[in-house]
Design a protein around this motif. Sequence first.
Motif, PDB file in Angstrom:
ATOM      1  N   HIS A 190       0.851  -1.092  -0.037  1.00 44.49           N
ATOM      2  CA  HIS A 190       0.028  -0.082  -0.050  1.00 44.49           C
ATOM      3  C   HIS A 190       0.926   1.165  -0.135  1.00 44.49           C
ATOM      4  O   HIS A 190       0.426   2.183  -0.642  1.00 44.49           O
ATOM      5  CB  HIS A 190      -0.921  -0.249   1.266  1.00 44.49           C
ATOM      6  N   HIS A 191       1.866   1.417   0.964  1.00 47.03           N
ATOM      7  CA  HIS A 191       2.805   2.401   0.846  1.00 47.03           C
ATOM      8  C   HIS A 191       3.456   2.697  -0.542  1.00 47.03           C
ATOM      9  O   HIS A 191       3.558   3.837  -0.986  1.00 47.03           O
ATOM     10  CB  HIS A 191       4.013   1.846   1.872  1.00 47.03           C
ATOM     11  N   ARG A 192       4.184   1.452  -1.053  1.00 47.53           N
ATOM     12  CA  ARG A 192       4.766   1.762  -2.453  1.00 47.53           C
ATOM     13  C   ARG A 192       3.728   2.392  -3.403  1.00 47.53           C
ATOM     14  O   ARG A 192       4.042   3.125  -4.266  1.00 47.53           O
ATOM     15  CB  ARG A 192       5.063   0.532  -3.060  1.00 47.53           C
ATOM     16  N   ALA A 193       2.317   1.809  -3.578  1.00 46.06           N
ATOM     17  CA  ALA A 193       1.530   2.479  -4.429  1.00 46.06           C
ATOM     18  C   ALA A 193       0.939   3.719  -4.229  1.00 46.06           C
ATOM     19  O   ALA A 193       0.861   4.868  -4.904  1.00 46.06           O
ATOM     20  CB  ALA A 193       0.156   1.589  -4.136  1.00 46.06           C
ATOM     21  N   ILE A 194       0.837   4.222  -2.862  1.00 39.69           N
ATOM     22  CA  ILE A 194       0.612   5.588  -2.399  1.00 39.69           C
ATOM     23  C   ILE A 194       1.771   6.437  -2.857  1.00 39.69           C
ATOM     24  O   ILE A 194       1.517   7.536  -3.314  1.00 39.69           O
ATOM     25  CB  ILE A 194       0.483   5.648  -1.020  1.00 39.69           C
ATOM     26  N   HIS A 195       3.026   6.031  -2.579  1.00 36.16           N
ATOM     27  CA  HIS A 195       4.142   6.894  -3.161  1.00 36.16           C
ATOM     28  C   HIS A 195       4.136   7.218  -4.498  1.00 36.16           C
ATOM     29  O   HIS A 195       4.153   8.304  -4.640  1.00 36.16           O
ATOM     30  CB  HIS A 195       5.697   5.972  -2.495  1.00 36.16           C
ATOM     31  N   PHE A 196       3.963   6.198  -5.269  1.00 39.00           N
ATOM     32  CA  PHE A 196       4.054   6.361  -6.642  1.00 39.00           C
ATOM     33  C   PHE A 196       2.855   7.174  -7.212  1.00 39.00           C
ATOM     34  O   PHE A 196       2.839   8.113  -8.355  1.00 39.00           O
ATOM     35  CB  PHE A 196       4.317   5.137  -7.606  1.00 39.00           C
ATOM     36  N   ILE A 197       1.497   6.949  -6.817  1.00 37.99           N
ATOM     37  CA  ILE A 197       0.450   7.696  -6.981  1.00 37.99           C
ATOM     38  C   ILE A 197       0.624   9.286  -6.827  1.00 37.99           C
ATOM     39  O   ILE A 197       0.412   9.890  -7.475  1.00 37.99           O
ATOM     40  CB  ILE A 197      -0.835   7.295  -6.435  1.00 37.99           C
ATOM     41  N   HIS A 198       1.485   9.466  -5.675  1.00 36.96           N
ATOM     42  CA  HIS A 198       1.686  10.767  -5.052  1.00 36.96           C
ATOM     43  C   HIS A 198       2.464  11.582  -6.238  1.00 36.96           C
ATOM     44  O   HIS A 198       2.529  12.460  -6.393  1.00 36.96           O
ATOM     45  CB  HIS A 198       2.301  10.766  -3.962  1.00 36.96           C
ATOM     46  N   ARG A 199       3.587  10.856  -6.405  1.00 43.05           N
ATOM     47  CA  ARG A 199       4.704  11.307  -7.533  1.00 43.05           C
ATOM     48  C   ARG A 199       4.308  11.440  -8.912  1.00 43.05           C
ATOM     49  O   ARG A 199       4.827  12.376  -9.755  1.00 43.05           O
ATOM     50  CB  ARG A 199       5.889  10.158  -7.484  1.00 43.05           C
ATOM     51  N   SER A 200       3.109  10.761  -9.273  1.00 43.61           N
ATOM     52  CA  SER A 200       2.635  10.726 -10.649  1.00 43.61           C
ATOM     53  C   SER A 200       1.228  10.714 -10.678  1.00 43.61           C
ATOM     54  O   SER A 200       0.393   9.728 -10.956  1.00 43.61           O
ATOM     55  CB  SER A 200       3.195   9.418 -11.439  1.00 43.61           C
ATOM     56  N   PRO A 201       0.696  11.768 -10.027  1.00 44.08           N
ATOM     57  CA  PRO A 201      -0.853  12.117 -10.038  1.00 44.08           C
ATOM     58  C   PRO A 201      -1.592  11.924 -11.256  1.00 44.08           C
ATOM     59  O   PRO A 201      -0.988  12.323 -12.370  1.00 44.08           O
ATOM     60  CB  PRO A 201      -1.156  13.573  -9.491  1.00 44.08           C
ATOM     61  N   GLY A 202      -2.513  10.976 -11.592  1.00 44.54           N
ATOM     62  CA  GLY A 202      -3.322  10.646 -12.773  1.00 44.54           C
ATOM     63  C   GLY A 202      -2.421   9.519 -13.478  1.00 44.54           C
ATOM     64  O   GLY A 202      -2.949   9.005 -14.548  1.00 44.54           O
ATOM     65  N   ALA A 203      -1.654   8.947 -12.869  1.00 43.54           N
ATOM     66  CA  ALA A 203      -0.958   7.429 -13.399  1.00 43.54           C
ATOM     67  C   ALA A 203      -2.205   6.584 -13.721  1.00 43.54           C
ATOM     68  O   ALA A 203      -2.804   6.455 -12.884  1.00 43.54           O
ATOM     69  CB  ALA A 203       0.258   7.178 -12.586  1.00 43.54           C
ATOM     70  N   THR A 204      -1.698   5.652 -14.620  1.00 38.32           N
ATOM     71  CA  THR A 204      -2.645   4.662 -15.040  1.00 38.32           C
ATOM     72  C   THR A 204      -2.259   3.589 -14.139  1.00 38.32           C
ATOM     73  O   THR A 204      -1.293   3.422 -13.681  1.00 38.32           O
ATOM     74  CB  THR A 204      -2.744   4.298 -16.382  1.00 38.32           C
ATOM     75  N   VAL A 205      -3.151   2.480 -14.240  1.00 32.49           N
ATOM     76  CA  VAL A 205      -3.001   1.495 -13.586  1.00 32.49           C
ATOM     77  C   VAL A 205      -1.952   0.387 -14.220  1.00 32.49           C
ATOM     78  O   VAL A 205      -0.942   0.099 -13.544  1.00 32.49           O
ATOM     79  CB  VAL A 205      -4.251   0.260 -13.645  1.00 32.49           C
ATOM     80  N   GLY A 206      -1.783   0.577 -15.339  1.00 31.22           N
ATOM     81  CA  GLY A 206      -0.867   0.019 -16.081  1.00 31.22           C
ATOM     82  C   GLY A 206       0.736   0.579 -15.884  1.00 31.22           C
ATOM     83  O   GLY A 206       1.666  -0.036 -15.547  1.00 31.22           O
ATOM     84  N   THR A 207       0.640   1.691 -15.649  1.00 31.18           N
ATOM     85  CA  THR A 207       2.045   2.401 -15.414  1.00 31.18           C
ATOM     86  C   THR A 207       2.406   2.121 -13.861  1.00 31.18           C
ATOM     87  O   THR A 207       3.483   1.526 -13.677  1.00 31.18           O
ATOM     88  CB  THR A 207       1.864   4.058 -15.486  1.00 31.18           C
ATOM     89  N   LEU A 208       1.455   2.110 -13.106  1.00 34.49           N
ATOM     90  CA  LEU A 208       1.635   1.550 -11.530  1.00 34.49           C
ATOM     91  C   LEU A 208       2.213   0.111 -11.546  1.00 34.49           C
ATOM     92  O   LEU A 208       3.046  -0.298 -10.938  1.00 34.49           O
ATOM     93  CB  LEU A 208       0.430   1.964 -10.699  1.00 34.49           C
ATOM     94  N   LEU A 209       1.645  -0.707 -12.323  1.00 40.28           N
ATOM     95  CA  LEU A 209       2.175  -2.213 -12.513  1.00 40.28           C
ATOM     96  C   LEU A 209       3.274  -2.235 -12.994  1.00 40.28           C
ATOM     97  O   LEU A 209       4.352  -3.002 -12.586  1.00 40.28           O
ATOM     98  CB  LEU A 209       1.229  -2.830 -13.458  1.00 40.28           C
ATOM     99  N   THR A 210       3.877  -1.269 -13.750  1.00 42.03           N
ATOM    100  CA  THR A 210       5.228  -1.359 -14.267  1.00 42.03           C
ATOM    101  C   THR A 210       6.106  -0.858 -13.245  1.00 42.03           C
ATOM    102  O   THR A 210       7.224  -1.547 -12.879  1.00 42.03           O
ATOM    103  CB  THR A 210       5.359  -0.482 -15.636  1.00 42.03           C
TER     104      THR A 210
END
Length: 167
Positions: free
Chosen positions: A50-70
């Motif tokens: 959850h922490h990693r997801a929150i970190h990267f969503i914060h760093r890239s607002p509007g990122a797609t699920v696909g980008t987050l998967l990568t």
Amino acid sequence: MGETTRGGQALLFLTDEQLRRGIEAMYFAYRGFTADPDRILEERGLGRAHHRAIHFIHRSPGATVGTLLTLLGVTKQSLNRVLRTLVEEGLVVQRIGTSDRRERRLHLTPEGEALERALSDAQRERLRAAYRRAGPAAVAGFREVLEAMMDPELRHHYDVTARKGEP
């Protein structure tokens, strides 16, 4: 550490034991680096994924699920579980993409931003103290080592986020 020069270029020779000590130092440093955020997350029933997801969503607002998967290198099923929890907890919202309605764009809610800030503040304090203790040359060397260890695709993502705000 043995260092010799060949053709004007400094070469570094490390023993297996020196490399093992480096690996061990990384494990223990990671344990320390995640200790404070782990306590904060545990209070909410969340974990490091959850922490990693929150970190990267914060760093890239509007990122797609696909980008987050990568970025996270997890399975779609695993990420969906994490995202479901974050949405249910009111920390993340998913918005439909404007150019492609199949896309799910991820954003932190104000509560998600507050949690991200608390988690990052804890890690920044630990890193700041270590950087001050080690000094500028060690900080630059440490960053060089970390960057050299990154896979090329992830290095590209790292470079993109670095250009967005932090050196």
